[in-house]
Design an enzyme around this catalytic site. Structure first.
Site, PDB file in Angstrom:
ATOM      1  N   ALA A   1       0.863  -1.179   0.000  1.00 29.92           N
ATOM      2  CA  ALA A   1       0.000   0.000   0.000  1.00 29.92           C
ATOM      3  C   ALA A   1       0.898   1.227   0.000  1.00 29.92           C
ATOM      4  O   ALA A   1       2.056   1.164   0.415  1.00 29.92           O
ATOM      5  CB  ALA A   1      -0.888  -0.021   1.237  1.00 29.92           C
TER       6      ALA A   1
ATOM      7  N   GLY B   1       0.603  -5.069   0.929  1.00 36.16           N
ATOM      8  CA  GLY B   1      -0.608  -5.161   0.103  1.00 36.16           C
ATOM      9  C   GLY B   1      -0.325  -5.796  -1.258  1.00 36.16           C
ATOM     10  O   GLY B   1      -1.227  -6.383  -1.869  1.00 36.16           O
TER      11      GLY B   1
ATOM     12  N   GLU C   1      -0.460  -9.401  -0.664  1.00 33.24           N
ATOM     13  CA  GLU C   1      -1.870  -9.740  -0.440  1.00 33.24           C
ATOM     14  C   GLU C   1      -2.645  -9.754  -1.756  1.00 33.24           C
ATOM     15  O   GLU C   1      -3.495 -10.623  -1.985  1.00 33.24           O
ATOM     16  CB  GLU C   1      -2.479  -8.749   0.564  1.00 33.24           C
ATOM     17  CG  GLU C   1      -1.866  -8.945   1.957  1.00 33.24           C
ATOM     18  CD  GLU C   1      -2.227  -7.863   2.955  1.00 33.24           C
ATOM     19  OE1 GLU C   1      -2.474  -8.191   4.118  1.00 33.24           O
ATOM     20  OE2 GLU C   1      -2.250  -6.668   2.588  1.00 33.24           O
TER      21      GLU C   1
ATOM     22  N   GLU D   1       4.925  -5.208   7.033  1.00 34.46           N
ATOM     23  CA  GLU D   1       4.212  -4.149   7.759  1.00 34.46           C
ATOM     24  C   GLU D   1       4.730  -3.953   9.171  1.00 34.46           C
ATOM     25  O   GLU D   1       4.729  -2.851   9.709  1.00 34.46           O
ATOM     26  CB  GLU D   1       2.705  -4.466   7.817  1.00 34.46           C
ATOM     27  CG  GLU D   1       1.986  -4.352   6.477  1.00 34.46           C
ATOM     28  CD  GLU D   1       1.978  -5.650   5.684  1.00 34.46           C
ATOM     29  OE1 GLU D   1       2.821  -6.532   5.939  1.00 34.46           O
ATOM     30  OE2 GLU D   1       1.125  -5.778   4.796  1.00 34.46           O
TER      31      GLU D   1
END
Ligand code: CO8
Length: 257
Positions: A65, A108, A111, A131
């Site tokens: 992200a 992300g 993911e 993260e």
């Protein structure tokens, strides 16, 4: 689309979505995630497309992200961030989705890769959930999908240390389908996609739904769900064609009906 390139027919029945935010290593800002969702929605409704390949660049599938966009956000900002609902819509894509991953697939990005049905990795690919190094944790399925893909202790190590794993290790652990030299990962993904695009799209969709159900339910309910979808394939012309072609010793012609 500003951050995506979409090619409807890279092979017959196969579309390509390419993340195209190279300077930021395809960091997933809100707009990019929305563009992926919009592209998948269009391709889901395009009968000429049977399988979709999603890729980034050679250097990065997606580095997570967008940290710049997230850094100053509050818990409530994140709670109301529409990206999570958008990712949920991406997860509901009905056709086979193949990730062609090279370079970084982090946070992300990892993911998003795990949302794909199958993954072809280049030898340079690395998968990680870093993260924790940012003082946070995976928020878009990382702790859940990684455990299912690689088992608890490896997932725990990745999530708690933030240390990524190599493409070969990801392959050994069952996170990716195959690893090929960097010059070949896209071609290999197209080859895999084309082989699935030659099947009945009705059967492919029902089969994908059924395999996914195995993750989401207990065995009894999963078997029941699978059986219902199996029965349903017998309502399709493709099933009649597939079995007739076998008996007549010819290649089937699947029409998605
Ligand atoms: N967000 C924003 N910008 C990024 C990101 C990112 N995730 N990753 C890289 N960039 C930018 C860098 O800031 C840099 O920009 P600039 O040139 O303007 O300084 C550019 O991309 C190139 O990056 P580097 O110079 O750092 O390149 P290196 O080759 O030295 O390093 C790395 C590459 C290792 C990938 C490094 O950039 C890195 O560690 N990136 C961050 C990886 C990360 O921590 N990802 C997890 C983010 S958090 C997250 O994903 C939570 C998900 C929650 C839900 C998601 C909903 C969609």
């Amino acid at each position: 689309m500003e951050f995506l390139l979409v090619t409807p027919q890279v092979r017959p029945g196969v579309a390509l979505i390419q993340l195209n935010r190279p300077k930021e290593l395809n960091a997933l800002n809100g707009q990019l995630v929305e563009e992926i969702r919009d592209a998948l929605l269009l391709l889901d409704n395009d009968d000429a497309v049977r399988v979709v390949v999603i890729t980034g660049s050679e250097r990065a599938f997606a580095a997570g992200a967008d940290i710049r966009q997230m850094a100053g956000k509050s818990a409530i900002d994140m709670f109301t961030d529409s990206r999570f609902a958008t990712l949920e819509q991406i997860r509901r894509f009905r056709k086979p989705l193949i990730g062609a991953v090279s370079g970084f697939a982090l946070g992300g990005g990892c993911e998003l890769a795990m949302t794909c049905d199958m993954l072809v990795a280049s030898e340079t690919a690395q998968f990680g959930q870093p993260e924790i190094r940012l003082g946070t944790m995976p928020g878009a399925g990382g702790t859940q999908r990684l455990v299912r893909a690689v088992g608890k202790v490896r997932a725990m190590e990745m999530v708690l240390t933030g240390e990524p794993i190599s493409a070969h290790e990801a392959h050994r652990l069952g996170l990716v389908n195959r690893v090929v030299p960097v010059g070949q990962y896209l071609e290999e993904a197209y080859r895999l996609a084309a082989s699935i695009a030659a099947m009945s799209p009705v059967a492919a969709r029902l089969a994908k739904e059924s395999v996914n159900r195995a993750f989401e339910t207990h065995l009894d309910e999963g078997l029941h769900f699978e059986r219902k979808n199996f029965y349903l394939t017998f309502a399709s012309e493709d099933q009649k064609e597939g079995m007739a072609a076998f008996l007549e010793k010819r290649k089937p012609e699947f029409k998605g009906r």
